[in-house]
Design an enzyme around this catalytic site. Structure first.
Site, PDB file in Angstrom:
ATOM      1  N   ARG A  51       0.829  -1.206   0.000  1.00 50.87           N
ATOM      2  CA  ARG A  51       0.000   0.000   0.000  1.00 50.87           C
ATOM      3  C   ARG A  51       0.867   1.261   0.000  1.00 50.87           C
ATOM      4  O   ARG A  51       0.474   2.289  -0.522  1.00 50.87           O
ATOM      5  CB  ARG A  51      -0.959   0.019   1.197  1.00 50.87           C
ATOM      6  CG  ARG A  51      -2.072   1.050   1.004  1.00 50.87           C
ATOM      7  CD  ARG A  51      -2.865   1.358   2.271  1.00 50.87           C
ATOM      8  NE  ARG A  51      -3.383   0.183   2.905  1.00 50.87           N
ATOM      9  CZ  ARG A  51      -3.272  -0.062   4.210  1.00 50.87           C
ATOM     10  NH1 ARG A  51      -2.673   0.807   4.997  1.00 50.87           N
ATOM     11  NH2 ARG A  51      -3.766  -1.147   4.714  1.00 50.87           N
ATOM     12  N   TYR A 103     -13.323  22.077 -14.669  1.00 53.16           N
ATOM     13  CA  TYR A 103     -13.652  20.670 -14.863  1.00 53.16           C
ATOM     14  C   TYR A 103     -14.858  20.301 -13.997  1.00 53.16           C
ATOM     15  O   TYR A 103     -14.836  20.476 -12.772  1.00 53.16           O
ATOM     16  CB  TYR A 103     -12.431  19.816 -14.490  1.00 53.16           C
ATOM     17  CG  TYR A 103     -12.686  18.333 -14.581  1.00 53.16           C
ATOM     18  CD1 TYR A 103     -12.852  17.726 -15.815  1.00 53.16           C
ATOM     19  CD2 TYR A 103     -12.777  17.557 -13.437  1.00 53.16           C
ATOM     20  CE1 TYR A 103     -13.097  16.366 -15.902  1.00 53.16           C
ATOM     21  CE2 TYR A 103     -13.021  16.199 -13.517  1.00 53.16           C
ATOM     22  CZ  TYR A 103     -13.180  15.611 -14.766  1.00 53.16           C
ATOM     23  OH  TYR A 103     -13.429  14.279 -14.842  1.00 53.16           O
ATOM     24  N   ASP A 174      -4.854  23.146 -10.646  1.00 50.24           N
ATOM     25  CA  ASP A 174      -5.059  21.982 -11.518  1.00 50.24           C
ATOM     26  C   ASP A 174      -4.446  22.338 -12.871  1.00 50.24           C
ATOM     27  O   ASP A 174      -4.956  23.179 -13.603  1.00 50.24           O
ATOM     28  CB  ASP A 174      -6.559  21.676 -11.638  1.00 50.24           C
ATOM     29  CG  ASP A 174      -6.844  20.438 -12.493  1.00 50.24           C
ATOM     30  OD1 ASP A 174      -5.975  20.043 -13.292  1.00 50.24           O
ATOM     31  OD2 ASP A 174      -7.961  19.892 -12.378  1.00 50.24           O
ATOM     32  N   LYS A 199      -4.543  11.990 -18.242  1.00 52.01           N
ATOM     33  CA  LYS A 199      -4.575  12.780 -19.473  1.00 52.01           C
ATOM     34  C   LYS A 199      -3.177  12.845 -20.103  1.00 52.01           C
ATOM     35  O   LYS A 199      -2.633  11.797 -20.428  1.00 52.01           O
ATOM     36  CB  LYS A 199      -5.154  14.156 -19.166  1.00 52.01           C
ATOM     37  CG  LYS A 199      -6.423  14.131 -18.285  1.00 52.01           C
ATOM     38  CD  LYS A 199      -7.617  13.503 -18.991  1.00 52.01           C
ATOM     39  CE  LYS A 199      -8.792  13.232 -18.047  1.00 52.01           C
ATOM     40  NZ  LYS A 199      -9.269  14.379 -17.283  1.00 52.01           N
TER      41      LYS A 199
HETATM   42  C1  LIG Z   1      -9.959  14.553 -16.129  1.00 46.92           C
HETATM   43  C2  LIG Z   1      -9.727  15.713 -15.239  1.00 46.92           C
HETATM   44  C3  LIG Z   1      -9.781  15.596 -13.839  1.00 46.92           C
HETATM   45  C4  LIG Z   1     -10.161  14.282 -13.146  1.00 46.92           C
HETATM   46  O1  LIG Z   1      -9.242  13.286 -13.396  1.00 46.92           O
HETATM   47  P1  LIG Z   1      -9.613  11.696 -13.460  1.00 46.92           P
HETATM   48  O2  LIG Z   1      -8.286  11.081 -13.688  1.00 46.92           O
HETATM   49  O3  LIG Z   1     -10.582  11.515 -14.574  1.00 46.92           O
HETATM   50  O4  LIG Z   1     -10.217  11.342 -12.142  1.00 46.92           O
HETATM   51  C5  LIG Z   1      -9.522  16.729 -13.074  1.00 46.92           C
HETATM   52  N1  LIG Z   1      -9.229  17.913 -13.660  1.00 46.92           N
HETATM   53  C6  LIG Z   1      -9.170  18.060 -14.992  1.00 46.92           C
HETATM   54  C7  LIG Z   1      -8.844  19.391 -15.568  1.00 46.92           C
HETATM   55  C8  LIG Z   1      -9.428  16.976 -15.832  1.00 46.92           C
HETATM   56  O5  LIG Z   1      -9.379  17.130 -17.163  1.00 46.92           O
END
Ligand SMILES: *Cc1c(COP(=O)(O)O)cnc(C)c1O
Length: 375
Positions: A51, A103, A174, A199
């Site tokens: 973990r 988002y 973010d 992403k």
């Molecule tokens: C996709 C995304 C998230 C969330 O990520 P996941 O890996 O799908 O949980 C958060 N912020 C942005 C800008 C995103 O494009």
């Protein structure tokens, strides 16, 4: 910041090899537990229970920490798990200043969390100087997303850092749509940077992962986040970590290509009569261009949105005619994607199509868009 160039760092995984064999690729260790010797001493001091003791997770965290110029990094099993890990540190009765129109998953989770925990939530357009300057009082966390998804607004990170300081809060950015290759929010004063590594960092649409990097590893908040990941168990599996590392090796190369292609696509769309607006921070006509230029280097990202002049019907007709762009949510992968966001998020204009530009030939992508727009 790393003393290596990112392309070298990631191509070589910081020099990591499989020590026992000399293999140039680190191996997956699937064991959840590790033996102790006859004296009850762990065989390896860094391997007790998976973990918290996976070498691939540690390697990926180390590389991404270097890429962002932070003091420490933690991976999570999804981007949303990373968002929640940071925002859950806000106590009952606290306050979050959240950038508006970001988002949708972040907005929804934060609204629900704040309602449940009696946390005050202010949704503010942090890309708007007047709205940003009007925020006063005390807060725990300021959350910004730049460029924002799906409006591609650019937020001045240094100005948000100053705002957070005046509120007694920390700033988390973010930076998913930017990737660590072209923007490093910590350098502009952010306290934390968050990524959906699902992403552009992984880049192959085949693993979910999330990342937090801190500017200050000794802070109480980071200590709490680290402890909560261990205790609550929101960890990445060794297989997911291996896929992530496999994808990351080419991240600088992919991002360079995707940013260049996205720029070409944005310019072609801006020049096309069937498109009323192109939302992309790399265009000189974009309201966030100056901020983006200051905060990003080597490109402006692979995400853009277009608004189709003929409205909803024309947008839906165009998306239906696309052949190369796959109709799917998400972004940052090698394959180009398109999404009619309004279909799942009804506050988004119904003429808007969000494009994630992949590594295909840019002329092919533009040709596909032009044939779709011209019917
Ligand atoms: C996709 C995304 C998230 C969330 O990520 P996941 O890996 O799908 O949980 C958060 N912020 C942005 C800008 C995103 O494009």
């Amino acid at each position: 910041m790393t003393d290596k160039n990112l392309d070298t760092l990631f191509a070589q995984l910081g020099g990591a090899i499989d020590a026992p064999t000399g293999g140039v690729v680190p191996v997956i260790q699937p064991a959840t537990t590790f033996v102790r010797d006859t004296n009850n001493v762990p065989t390896s001091p860094h391997h007790l229970y998976s973990r918290d003791d996976d070498d691939l997770v540690r390697l990926a965290e180390d590389l991404l920490c270097q890429a962002e110029g932070g003091e420490a990094a933690l991976l999570f099993p999804s981007g949303m798990a990373a968002v929640a890990a940071l925002l859950r540190t806000v106590p009952t009765g606290g306050r979050i200043v959240l950038q508006s129109d970001i988002y949708w998953g972040t907005t929804k989770w934060t609204r629900d969390y704040c309602a449940r925990r009696n946390v005050t939530l202010d949704e503010v357009d942090l890309a708007n100087t007047e709205a940003r300057d009007a925020v006063t009082g005390k807060a725990d966390v300021v959350w910004a997303e730049t460029p924002s998804n799906p409006y591609l607004k650019s937020v001045d990170i240094a100005a948000c850092a100053a705002l957070a300081k005046s509120l007694g809060a920390v700033l988390c950015v973010d930076s998913t749509a930017a990737t660590p290759v072209i923007s490093n929010p910590l350098k502009h004063g952010a306290d934390y940077v968050m990524h959906s590594a699902t992403k552009g960092i992984n880049g192959h649409s085949d693993v979910l992962a999330g990342l937090l990097v801190t500017a200050e590893a000794a802070s109480k908040r980071w200590t709490d986040i680290r402890a909560d990941r261990h205790d609550a168990g929101a960890v990445l599996s060794p297989f997911a970590a291996w896929l992530l590392i496999r994808g990351m090796r080419t991240m600088p190369l992919r991002v360079e290509r995707m940013c260049a292609s996205a720029m070409t696509v944005a310019e072609a769309m801006e020049a096309h009569g069937a498109v009323s607006h192109v939302l992309y921070p790399g265009l000189a006509s974009d309201p966030g261009y100056d901020i983006a230029k200051r905060q990003m280097s080597g490109g402006f990202g692979s995400l853009l949105s277009i608004r189709v002049a003929g409205g909803r019907q024309a947008a839906l007709a165009a998306i239906g005619r696309l052949k190369l762009f796959k109709r799917a949510t998400s972004l940052g992968g090698v394959e180009s994607l398109v999404e009619h966001r309004h279909t799942i998020e009804d506050t988004v204009p119904d003429d808007l199509l969000r494009l994630s530009v992949g590594i295909e030939n840019a002329d092919d992508l533009i040709g596909d868009l032009v044939q779709a727009l011209e019917g």
